[in-house]
Design a protein around this motif. Structure first.
Motif, PDB file in Angstrom:
ATOM      1  N   THR A  10       4.105   6.234  -8.893  1.00  0.00           N
ATOM      2  CA  THR A  10       4.296   4.843  -9.296  1.00  0.00           C
ATOM      3  C   THR A  10       5.667   4.324  -8.886  1.00  0.00           C
ATOM      4  O   THR A  10       5.789   3.177  -8.455  1.00  0.00           O
ATOM      5  CB  THR A  10       4.111   4.722 -10.820  1.00  0.00           C
ATOM      6  N   THR A  11       6.679   5.157  -8.987  1.00  0.00           N
ATOM      7  CA  THR A  11       8.032   4.709  -8.630  1.00  0.00           C
ATOM      8  C   THR A  11       8.118   4.324  -7.158  1.00  0.00           C
ATOM      9  O   THR A  11       8.733   3.318  -6.815  1.00  0.00           O
ATOM     10  CB  THR A  11       9.065   5.796  -8.945  1.00  0.00           C
ATOM     11  N   LEU A  12       7.497   5.111  -6.295  1.00  0.00           N
ATOM     12  CA  LEU A  12       7.517   4.806  -4.858  1.00  0.00           C
ATOM     13  C   LEU A  12       6.687   3.560  -4.565  1.00  0.00           C
ATOM     14  O   LEU A  12       7.105   2.701  -3.784  1.00  0.00           O
ATOM     15  CB  LEU A  12       7.015   5.998  -4.054  1.00  0.00           C
ATOM     16  N   ARG A  13       5.526   3.441  -5.191  1.00  0.00           N
ATOM     17  CA  ARG A  13       4.686   2.248  -4.967  1.00  0.00           C
ATOM     18  C   ARG A  13       5.420   0.982  -5.376  1.00  0.00           C
ATOM     19  O   ARG A  13       5.381  -0.025  -4.665  1.00  0.00           O
ATOM     20  CB  ARG A  13       3.371   2.365  -5.734  1.00  0.00           C
ATOM     21  N   TRP A  14       6.122   1.017  -6.522  1.00  0.00           N
ATOM     22  CA  TRP A  14       6.850  -0.168  -6.972  1.00  0.00           C
ATOM     23  C   TRP A  14       8.039  -0.463  -6.072  1.00  0.00           C
ATOM     24  O   TRP A  14       8.362  -1.621  -5.816  1.00  0.00           O
ATOM     25  CB  TRP A  14       7.268  -0.034  -8.429  1.00  0.00           C
ATOM     26  N   ALA A  15       8.711   0.573  -5.598  1.00  0.00           N
ATOM     27  CA  ALA A  15       9.831   0.352  -4.679  1.00  0.00           C
ATOM     28  C   ALA A  15       9.333  -0.338  -3.403  1.00  0.00           C
ATOM     29  O   ALA A  15       9.959  -1.285  -2.922  1.00  0.00           O
ATOM     30  CB  ALA A  15      10.513   1.673  -4.342  1.00  0.00           C
ATOM     31  N   VAL A  16       8.207   0.126  -2.878  1.00  0.00           N
ATOM     32  CA  VAL A  16       7.641  -0.488  -1.672  1.00  0.00           C
ATOM     33  C   VAL A  16       7.242  -1.933  -1.950  1.00  0.00           C
ATOM     34  O   VAL A  16       7.536  -2.838  -1.149  1.00  0.00           O
ATOM     35  CB  VAL A  16       6.442   0.343  -1.152  1.00  0.00           C
ATOM     36  N   ARG A  17       6.593  -2.177  -3.074  1.00  0.00           N
ATOM     37  CA  ARG A  17       6.194  -3.551  -3.420  1.00  0.00           C
ATOM     38  C   ARG A  17       7.404  -4.469  -3.521  1.00  0.00           C
ATOM     39  O   ARG A  17       7.377  -5.603  -3.038  1.00  0.00           O
ATOM     40  CB  ARG A  17       5.445  -3.562  -4.751  1.00  0.00           C
ATOM     41  N   LEU A  18       8.450  -3.991  -4.179  1.00  0.00           N
ATOM     42  CA  LEU A  18       9.633  -4.827  -4.357  1.00  0.00           C
ATOM     43  C   LEU A  18      10.363  -5.058  -3.040  1.00  0.00           C
ATOM     44  O   LEU A  18      10.870  -6.155  -2.785  1.00  0.00           O
ATOM     45  CB  LEU A  18      10.559  -4.220  -5.410  1.00  0.00           C
ATOM     46  N   LEU A  19      10.426  -4.042  -2.184  1.00  0.00           N
ATOM     47  CA  LEU A  19      11.034  -4.234  -0.864  1.00  0.00           C
ATOM     48  C   LEU A  19      10.253  -5.267  -0.056  1.00  0.00           C
ATOM     49  O   LEU A  19      10.844  -6.130   0.604  1.00  0.00           O
ATOM     50  CB  LEU A  19      11.102  -2.911  -0.099  1.00  0.00           C
ATOM     51  N   ARG A  20       8.934  -5.175  -0.098  1.00  0.00           N
ATOM     52  CA  ARG A  20       8.109  -6.149   0.615  1.00  0.00           C
ATOM     53  C   ARG A  20       8.258  -7.547   0.020  1.00  0.00           C
ATOM     54  O   ARG A  20       8.303  -8.543   0.746  1.00  0.00           O
ATOM     55  CB  ARG A  20       6.647  -5.702   0.615  1.00  0.00           C
ATOM     56  N   GLY A  66      10.057  -0.965   3.844  1.00  0.00           N
ATOM     57  CA  GLY A  66       8.969  -0.848   2.874  1.00  0.00           C
ATOM     58  C   GLY A  66       7.772  -0.131   3.473  1.00  0.00           C
ATOM     59  O   GLY A  66       7.166   0.737   2.834  1.00  0.00           O
ATOM     60  N   GLY A  67       7.436  -0.478   4.703  1.00  0.00           N
ATOM     61  CA  GLY A  67       6.323   0.186   5.376  1.00  0.00           C
ATOM     62  C   GLY A  67       6.593   1.662   5.625  1.00  0.00           C
ATOM     63  O   GLY A  67       5.718   2.512   5.425  1.00  0.00           O
ATOM     64  N   ALA A  68       7.809   1.970   6.059  1.00  0.00           N
ATOM     65  CA  ALA A  68       8.156   3.369   6.319  1.00  0.00           C
ATOM     66  C   ALA A  68       8.124   4.187   5.032  1.00  0.00           C
ATOM     67  O   ALA A  68       7.632   5.322   5.025  1.00  0.00           O
ATOM     68  CB  ALA A  68       9.532   3.446   6.978  1.00  0.00           C
ATOM     69  N   LEU A  69       8.631   3.627   3.950  1.00  0.00           N
ATOM     70  CA  LEU A  69       8.580   4.353   2.681  1.00  0.00           C
ATOM     71  C   LEU A  69       7.150   4.497   2.190  1.00  0.00           C
ATOM     72  O   LEU A  69       6.798   5.514   1.592  1.00  0.00           O
ATOM     73  CB  LEU A  69       9.442   3.648   1.629  1.00  0.00           C
ATOM     74  N   GLY A  70       6.322   3.497   2.445  1.00  0.00           N
ATOM     75  CA  GLY A  70       4.912   3.594   2.090  1.00  0.00           C
ATOM     76  C   GLY A  70       4.208   4.722   2.839  1.00  0.00           C
ATOM     77  O   GLY A  70       3.242   5.295   2.353  1.00  0.00           O
ATOM     78  N   LEU A 116      14.587   3.282  -8.509  1.00  0.00           N
ATOM     79  CA  LEU A 116      13.237   3.727  -8.145  1.00  0.00           C
ATOM     80  C   LEU A 116      13.276   4.657  -6.941  1.00  0.00           C
ATOM     81  O   LEU A 116      12.531   5.637  -6.869  1.00  0.00           O
ATOM     82  CB  LEU A 116      12.345   2.526  -7.836  1.00  0.00           C
ATOM     83  N   LEU A 117      14.141   4.351  -5.984  1.00  0.00           N
ATOM     84  CA  LEU A 117      14.203   5.142  -4.755  1.00  0.00           C
ATOM     85  C   LEU A 117      14.838   6.519  -4.949  1.00  0.00           C
ATOM     86  O   LEU A 117      14.559   7.433  -4.176  1.00  0.00           O
ATOM     87  CB  LEU A 117      14.947   4.369  -3.668  1.00  0.00           C
TER      88      LEU A 117
END
Length: 129
Positions: A10-20, A66-70, A116-117
């Motif tokens: 969840t932490t990674l998904r939220w970080a990606v969402r927030l970066l996007r 965001g894409g790379a972290l996803g 989150l990261l």
């Protein structure tokens, strides 16, 4: 080094969402800057174009990170954290300029996404633990 093959934490998904989301917001600012550059009656054109290019580049960088972290690319974490920490001085100067209603949330966003990261679930998912 093992990478968890389960669903992203969840932490990674939220970080990606927030970066996007930040990328989209900065892209909207860049679009406004393009419009302002085209419709301004008097302007310092080189400076205006530089600020616009900086906003476009920042939006592209946030989207790409965001894409790379996803995709669980561990090398994207450090640049993403640096961009988030850049929100701290921006927010501080907004507060000093009387825009605390915007500066405080920006600072909180930068610190929150950074947290989150670097959280243990994200670190494990990126194979850095």
């Amino acid at each position: 080094m093992t990478i968890d093959s389960d669903q992203d934490p969840t932490t990674l998904r939220w970080a990606v969402r927030l970066l996007r989301a930040e990328a989209v917001a900065l892209g909207l600012v860049a679009a406004w800057l393009v419009w302002a550059d085209l419709t301004a009656t008097t302007t310092d054109l080189p400076s205006a174009l530089l600020v616009t290019a900086f906003a476009l580049g920042g939006a592209a960088a946030l989207w790409a990170l965001g894409g790379a972290l996803g995709r669980r690319r561990a090398g994207a974490r450090a640049p993403a954290i640096v961009l988030q920490l850049m929100l701290l001085p921006v927010g501080w100067y907004m507060i000093q300029g009387g825009l605390g209603w915007l500066g405080v949330p920006l600072m909180a966003l930068g610190l929150g996404v950074s947290a989150l990261l670097v959280s243990p679930p994200t670190t494990r998912a990126l194979g850095l633990a």
